[in-house]
Design a protein around this motif. Structure first.
Motif, PDB file in Angstrom:
ATOM      1  N   THR A  57       0.835  -1.201   0.000  1.00  0.00           N
ATOM      2  CA  THR A  57       0.000   0.000   0.000  1.00  0.00           C
ATOM      3  C   THR A  57       0.873   1.254   0.000  1.00  0.00           C
ATOM      4  N   ILE A  58       0.392   2.271  -0.715  1.00  0.00           N
ATOM      5  CA  ILE A  58       1.002   3.599  -0.671  1.00  0.00           C
ATOM      6  C   ILE A  58      -0.117   4.597  -0.466  1.00  0.00           C
ATOM      7  N   ASP A  59       0.012   5.421   0.558  1.00  0.00           N
ATOM      8  CA  ASP A  59      -1.021   6.394   0.936  1.00  0.00           C
ATOM      9  C   ASP A  59      -2.391   5.743   1.134  1.00  0.00           C
TER      10      ASP A  59
END
Length: 65
Positions: A57-59
């Motif tokens: 996950t990113i952000d």
């Protein structure tokens, strides 16, 4: 001179040899394939090496590979 007729000498010798076996045994290669590391990819060739283990996950957004 080594006290080979003393029982304490033999007890200490047996304990020292046992300790040496315990220390050296993990350093020697295993005769059974995959026995030393069951979670390693090389131990189980049927498991694909590019298998996803965790979701990336990113952000807060999931990323697919």
């Amino acid at each position: 001179m080594i006290p080979i007729h003393d029982w304490q000498f033999w007890v200490a010798t047996v304990l020292a040899i046992g300790a040496l076996v315990v220390v050296v045994r993990p350093l020697l290669p295993s005769k059974r394939k995959g026995a030393s590391c069951p979670s390693c990819p090389s131990a189980n060739p049927k498991t694909p090496s590019n298998e996803h283990i965790a979701t990336l996950t990113i952000d807060g957004k999931s990323i697919k590979r």
